[in-house]
Write an enzyme that holds these catalytic residues in place. Structure first.
Site, PDB file in Angstrom:
ATOM      1  N   ASP A  14     -22.669  -6.981 -40.457  1.00 47.24           N
ATOM      2  CA  ASP A  14     -21.744  -7.288 -39.339  1.00 47.24           C
ATOM      3  C   ASP A  14     -21.304  -6.180 -38.784  1.00 47.24           C
ATOM      4  O   ASP A  14     -20.684  -5.352 -39.328  1.00 47.24           O
ATOM      5  CB  ASP A  14     -20.685  -7.985 -39.804  1.00 47.24           C
ATOM      6  N   ASN A  28     -21.856 -10.273 -21.228  1.00 49.64           N
ATOM      7  CA  ASN A  28     -22.259 -10.794 -20.411  1.00 49.64           C
ATOM      8  C   ASN A  28     -21.567 -10.123 -19.075  1.00 49.64           C
ATOM      9  O   ASN A  28     -20.603  -9.484 -19.286  1.00 49.64           O
ATOM     10  CB  ASN A  28     -22.098 -12.381 -20.107  1.00 49.64           C
ATOM     11  N   GLY A  36     -21.819 -15.088 -30.124  1.00 51.58           N
ATOM     12  CA  GLY A  36     -22.734 -14.009 -30.657  1.00 51.58           C
ATOM     13  C   GLY A  36     -21.961 -12.873 -31.222  1.00 51.58           C
ATOM     14  O   GLY A  36     -20.577 -13.016 -31.654  1.00 51.58           O
ATOM     15  N   ASP A  38     -20.456 -10.638 -29.209  1.00 55.23           N
ATOM     16  CA  ASP A  38     -19.663 -10.458 -28.443  1.00 55.23           C
ATOM     17  C   ASP A  38     -18.440 -11.677 -28.860  1.00 55.23           C
ATOM     18  O   ASP A  38     -17.211 -10.647 -29.034  1.00 55.23           O
ATOM     19  CB  ASP A  38     -20.080 -11.158 -27.098  1.00 55.23           C
ATOM     20  N   TYR A 131     -29.885 -14.509 -25.250  1.00 51.55           N
ATOM     21  CA  TYR A 131     -30.763 -14.172 -24.236  1.00 51.55           C
ATOM     22  C   TYR A 131     -32.027 -14.265 -24.415  1.00 51.55           C
ATOM     23  O   TYR A 131     -32.975 -13.788 -23.456  1.00 51.55           O
ATOM     24  CB  TYR A 131     -30.258 -12.777 -23.539  1.00 51.55           C
TER      25      TYR A 131
HETATM   26  N1  APR Z   1     -23.192  -8.110 -36.092  1.00 58.06           N
HETATM   27  C1  APR Z   1     -24.334  -7.646 -35.735  1.00 58.06           C
HETATM   28  N2  APR Z   1     -25.375  -8.422 -35.088  1.00 58.06           N
HETATM   29  C2  APR Z   1     -24.521  -9.754 -34.583  1.00 58.06           C
HETATM   30  C3  APR Z   1     -23.477 -10.435 -34.997  1.00 58.06           C
HETATM   31  C4  APR Z   1     -22.664  -9.451 -35.632  1.00 58.06           C
HETATM   32  N3  APR Z   1     -21.228  -9.824 -36.097  1.00 58.06           N
HETATM   33  N4  APR Z   1     -23.262 -11.510 -34.534  1.00 58.06           N
HETATM   34  C5  APR Z   1     -24.626 -11.910 -33.664  1.00 58.06           C
HETATM   35  N5  APR Z   1     -25.598 -10.927 -33.897  1.00 58.06           N
HETATM   36  C6  APR Z   1     -26.836 -10.539 -33.548  1.00 58.06           C
HETATM   37  C7  APR Z   1     -27.550 -12.026 -33.337  1.00 58.06           C
HETATM   38  O1  APR Z   1     -28.032 -12.315 -34.396  1.00 58.06           O
HETATM   39  C8  APR Z   1     -28.597 -11.298 -32.253  1.00 58.06           C
HETATM   40  O2  APR Z   1     -29.928 -10.802 -33.049  1.00 58.06           O
HETATM   41  O3  APR Z   1     -26.885  -9.957 -32.352  1.00 58.06           O
HETATM   42  C9  APR Z   1     -27.888 -10.060 -31.578  1.00 58.06           C
HETATM   43  C10 APR Z   1     -27.615 -10.382 -30.128  1.00 58.06           C
HETATM   44  O4  APR Z   1     -27.341 -11.831 -29.987  1.00 58.06           O
HETATM   45  P1  APR Z   1     -26.342 -12.307 -29.088  1.00 58.06           P
HETATM   46  O5  APR Z   1     -24.988 -12.232 -29.388  1.00 58.06           O
HETATM   47  O6  APR Z   1     -26.438 -14.043 -28.561  1.00 58.06           O
HETATM   48  O7  APR Z   1     -26.483 -11.540 -27.610  1.00 58.06           O
HETATM   49  P2  APR Z   1     -27.477 -11.719 -26.567  1.00 58.06           P
HETATM   50  O8  APR Z   1     -28.969 -12.207 -26.882  1.00 58.06           O
HETATM   51  O9  APR Z   1     -27.507 -10.241 -25.787  1.00 58.06           O
HETATM   52  O10 APR Z   1     -26.581 -12.539 -25.358  1.00 58.06           O
HETATM   53  C11 APR Z   1     -25.541 -12.268 -24.802  1.00 58.06           C
HETATM   54  O11 APR Z   1     -24.341 -14.080 -25.522  1.00 58.06           O
HETATM   55  O12 APR Z   1     -22.409 -14.725 -26.517  1.00 58.06           O
HETATM   56  C12 APR Z   1     -23.106 -14.363 -25.458  1.00 58.06           C
HETATM   57  O13 APR Z   1     -21.071 -13.216 -24.279  1.00 58.06           O
HETATM   58  C13 APR Z   1     -22.484 -13.121 -24.449  1.00 58.06           C
HETATM   59  O14 APR Z   1     -23.381 -14.370 -22.640  1.00 58.06           O
HETATM   60  C14 APR Z   1     -23.705 -13.018 -23.537  1.00 58.06           C
HETATM   61  C15 APR Z   1     -24.992 -13.497 -24.369  1.00 58.06           C
END
Ligand code: APR
Length: 183
Positions: A14, A28, A36, A38, A131
């Site tokens: 994490d 975003n 996720g 974020d 994404y």
């Molecule tokens: N720590 C590390 N990595 C994480 C965590 C965490 N706590 N939570 C999720 N991930 C990983 C996911 O497994 C993925 O591999 O982060 C990576 C990116 O995934 P997303 O969070 O879905 O980001 P992204 O694909 O860039 O999409 C962005 O998602 O939540 C929304 O607001 C955000 O609209 C935006 C979109």
């Protein structure tokens, strides 16, 4: 675990728990939170982070940070000092400039960190969740950009590439290994 190349380290877990100068958020364009990583970053940092994001100037309605760019805020309740919010491209098959936009996320994030005097930064796997960017392609871009940055900025100490799951860590390790063989 396991440094495969000086300065770049792949860790599993994490990102919100990491004590580095900067953690990067896969945000975003609105920059007002989401799911996720974020959602995890906003939950761990506390409500002040949302307020700081709201204060970032909108370039046009609903856009504080265009895709491929990055913005800096304090990290509030996180162990890190700052959060860099960057907006990765949504994967549409690769023909809409996705590789350049993703590379730009890494570059701009690293430059913002450097500008704050940071020596360490942790990236999530930008764009590979909601994404839908293919993780192996995204990992190749991530390690290439980080490696290039460290070559240009040898006093920067550490770039952590954070995999949430073991499979993502394996993919990052492969990309890092492939980078090593090209030099
Ligand atoms: N720590 C590390 N990595 C994480 C965590 C965490 N706590 N939570 C999720 N991930 C990983 C996911 O497994 C993925 O591999 O982060 C990576 C990116 O995934 P997303 O969070 O879905 O980001 P992204 O694909 O860039 O999409 C962005 O998602 O939540 C929304 O607001 C955000 O609209 C935006 C979109």
């Amino acid at each position: 675990m396991g440094a495969a190349r000086a300065g770049i380290e792949i860790v599993t877990g994490d990102i919100t728990r990491l004590s580095v100068d900067v953690i990067v958020n896969a945000a975003n364009e609105r920059m007002l939170g989401g799911g996720g990583v974020d959602g995890a970053i906003h939950a761990a940092a506390g409500k002040e982070l949302l307020a700081a994001c709201r204060d970032v100037a909108e370039l046009r309605a609903g856009v504080r940070c265009p895709t491929g760019e990055a913005r800096l805020t304090p990290a509030f309740g996180l162990p890190a000092k700052w959060v860099v919010h960057t907006v990765g491209p949504i994967w549409h098959g690769g023909g809409r400039g996705e590789p350049k936009l993703l590379a730009s996320c890494y570059r701009q994030s690293l430059q913002l960190a450097l500008g704050q005097g940071a020596k360490s930064i942790a990236f999530p796997a930008i764009s590979t969740g909601v994404y839908s960017y293919p993780p192996s392609l995204a990992s190749t871009i991530a390690v290439r950009e980080c490696d290039g940055f460290l070559a240009d900025n040898p006093s920067f100490e550490k770039i952590l590439l954070v995999a949430f799951r073991q499979q993502a860590a394996d993919i990052l390790r492969q990309a890092l290994g492939a980078l090593g063989t090209k030099q």
